[in-house]
Design a protein around this motif. Structure first.
Motif, PDB file in Angstrom:
ATOM      1  N   SER A  56     -28.403  57.456  81.442  1.00 33.41           N
ATOM      2  CA  SER A  56     -28.995  58.313  80.447  1.00 33.41           C
ATOM      3  C   SER A  56     -28.372  58.264  79.015  1.00 33.41           C
ATOM      4  N   GLY A  57     -27.173  57.721  78.933  1.00 31.90           N
ATOM      5  CA  GLY A  57     -26.474  57.388  77.993  1.00 31.90           C
ATOM      6  C   GLY A  57     -26.346  58.476  76.656  1.00 31.90           C
ATOM      7  N   THR A  58     -25.917  59.492  77.390  1.00 32.77           N
ATOM      8  CA  THR A  58     -25.608  60.800  76.229  1.00 32.77           C
ATOM      9  C   THR A  58     -24.132  60.578  75.734  1.00 32.77           C
ATOM     10  N   ASN A  59     -23.485  59.958  76.286  1.00 29.79           N
ATOM     11  CA  ASN A  59     -22.143  59.628  75.762  1.00 29.79           C
ATOM     12  C   ASN A  59     -22.353  58.556  74.610  1.00 29.79           C
TER      13      ASN A  59
ATOM     14  N   LEU B 250     -17.101  51.885  78.169  1.00 25.42           N
ATOM     15  CA  LEU B 250     -17.715  52.117  79.239  1.00 25.42           C
ATOM     16  C   LEU B 250     -18.236  53.663  79.177  1.00 25.42           C
ATOM     17  N   ALA B 251     -19.595  53.657  79.162  1.00 21.63           N
ATOM     18  CA  ALA B 251     -20.304  54.799  79.071  1.00 21.63           C
ATOM     19  C   ALA B 251     -21.199  55.190  80.184  1.00 21.63           C
ATOM     20  N   GLY B 252     -20.615  55.443  81.495  1.00 24.00           N
ATOM     21  CA  GLY B 252     -21.622  55.879  82.497  1.00 24.00           C
ATOM     22  C   GLY B 252     -22.148  54.242  83.138  1.00 24.00           C
ATOM     23  N   PHE B 253     -21.163  53.293  83.195  1.00 24.83           N
ATOM     24  CA  PHE B 253     -21.192  52.122  83.735  1.00 24.83           C
ATOM     25  C   PHE B 253     -20.937  51.988  84.966  1.00 24.83           C
TER      26      PHE B 253
ATOM     27  N   ILE C 183     -14.598  56.787  80.460  1.00 19.75           N
ATOM     28  CA  ILE C 183     -14.594  58.360  80.565  1.00 19.75           C
ATOM     29  C   ILE C 183     -15.114  58.687  81.839  1.00 19.75           C
ATOM     30  N   HIS C 184     -14.402  59.821  82.308  1.00 18.48           N
ATOM     31  CA  HIS C 184     -14.585  60.059  83.872  1.00 18.48           C
ATOM     32  C   HIS C 184     -14.593  61.716  83.700  1.00 18.48           C
ATOM     33  N   PRO C 185     -15.556  62.077  84.683  1.00 16.56           N
ATOM     34  CA  PRO C 185     -15.745  63.403  84.428  1.00 16.56           C
ATOM     35  C   PRO C 185     -14.840  64.320  85.380  1.00 16.56           C
ATOM     36  N   ALA C 186     -13.657  64.358  85.388  1.00 15.29           N
ATOM     37  CA  ALA C 186     -12.354  65.043  86.040  1.00 15.29           C
ATOM     38  C   ALA C 186     -11.222  64.871  85.323  1.00 15.29           C
TER      39      ALA C 186
ATOM     40  N   ILE D 211     -18.709  69.955  81.545  1.00 15.70           N
ATOM     41  CA  ILE D 211     -17.849  68.748  81.397  1.00 15.70           C
ATOM     42  C   ILE D 211     -18.545  67.890  80.388  1.00 15.70           C
ATOM     43  N   LEU D 212     -19.995  67.634  80.699  1.00 16.48           N
ATOM     44  CA  LEU D 212     -20.229  66.838  79.785  1.00 16.48           C
ATOM     45  C   LEU D 212     -20.545  66.918  78.247  1.00 16.48           C
ATOM     46  N   LYS D 213     -20.398  68.373  77.964  1.00 16.29           N
ATOM     47  CA  LYS D 213     -20.452  68.610  76.570  1.00 16.29           C
ATOM     48  C   LYS D 213     -19.046  68.326  75.903  1.00 16.29           C
TER      49      LYS D 213
HETATM   50  C1  GRF Z   1     -20.871  60.625  82.545  1.00 19.25           C
HETATM   51  O1  GRF Z   1     -20.825  62.023  83.410  1.00 19.25           O
HETATM   52  C2  GRF Z   1     -19.326  60.085  82.885  1.00 19.25           C
HETATM   53  O2  GRF Z   1     -18.231  60.605  82.485  1.00 19.25           O
HETATM   54  C3  GRF Z   1     -19.488  59.251  83.849  1.00 19.25           C
HETATM   55  O3  GRF Z   1     -21.108  58.862  83.985  1.00 19.25           O
HETATM   56  C4  GRF Z   1     -21.432  59.734  83.131  1.00 19.25           C
HETATM   57  C5  GRF Z   1     -22.494  59.187  82.156  1.00 19.25           C
HETATM   58  O4  GRF Z   1     -23.387  59.749  81.529  1.00 19.25           O
HETATM   59  N1  GRF Z   1     -18.761  58.075  83.618  1.00 19.25           N
HETATM   60  P1  GRF Z   1     -24.378  59.517  80.008  1.00 19.25           P
HETATM   61  O5  GRF Z   1     -24.860  58.139  80.613  1.00 19.25           O
HETATM   62  O6  GRF Z   1     -23.432  59.088  79.081  1.00 19.25           O
HETATM   63  O7  GRF Z   1     -25.131  60.534  79.900  1.00 19.25           O
END
Ligand code: GRF
Length: 223
Positions: free
Chosen positions: A14-17, A89-92, A111-114, A173-175
């Protein structure tokens, strides 16, 4: 280092980052320019976001390659042709080969969600909930050859509540991911990050004792 720093962003979804990085650049909070966005799937919504901002995009479908090295070499060729300095790397959702990591040594962020090193890998918000942790969050780190184990640049912490679901915790976390990632990249752009062994030293950082967190709080009565 030339300014603004040329970035290449790798996505799968989705690429929100990616959006948070685009916004930070437009709002001049981030002294960088995205030279290319590469996705391994053509239906990644992040590609639409990139095109809206007139960023060049490429789809490199991993299923068309027989080895990881051949796939990664194609990525490297695109990134180098665009003179990308820092890979984001943004959700790759692909593991990178040693070839790729060595080519961009200490120039790949993830980026890692933990809160690494807790909960590496996938479905980590679920794992954090199941484990009963009081805090979770996100980690931006440089990528080395071991998955989710590279030197840590920045972490953001969020509380975990008893009624949290995987969805509610992921959203919280995403926020914070959207605040932490542009910040980490900007520290790089300012030349303030030095990797020393396992550690990332950040130049000019204030030491704040007041940053201590405790959950449940010491004063837990309502009102
Ligand atoms: C995020 O939770 C990131 O931490 C993980 O993958 C997700 C990507 O989300 N590596 P988005 O595509 O940036 O919305």
């Amino acid at each position: 280092m030339a300014r603004p720093v040329p970035l290449g962003v790798l996505i799968s979804g989705s690429g929100t980052n990616l959006q948070a990085i685009l916004d930070a650049i437009e709002e001049k909070r981030l002294d960088a320019v995205i030279r290319v966005v590469i996705s391994n799937t053509e239906d990644a919504y992040g590609l639409v976001r990139a095109r809206k901002h007139h960023i060049p995009t490429e789809v490199v479908d991993h299923r068309k390659f027989t080895t990881r090295e051949a796939y990664d070499q194609t990525l490297i060729d695109i990134l180098q042709a665009q003179q990308v300095e820092l890979v984001i790397l943004a959700g790759f959702m692909r593991l990178l080969s040693p070839l790729f990591v060595r080519t961009f040594s200490n120039r790949i962020m993830n980026i890692h969600p933990a809160l690494l090193p807790a909960f590496p890998g996938l479905h980590v918000q679920r794992k954090a909930l199941d484990h009963g942790v009081r805090f979770s969050g996100c980690t931006v780190h440089f990528v080395n050859e071991e998955c989710d184990q590279g030197p840590i640049i920045i972490q953001a912490v969020v509380p975990v509540f008893p009624d949290d679901t995987e969805e509610s915790l992921s959203a919280r976390i995403l926020k914070e991911e959207h605040r932490a990632y542009p910040r980490a990249i900007q520290l790089y752009c300012e030349g303030r990050l030095r990797v020393v062994g396992r550690k990332v030293l950040v130049d000019g950082l204030a030491k704040e004792e007041s940053q201590v967190l405790i959950h449940p709080p010491l004063k837990d009565e309502e009102g």
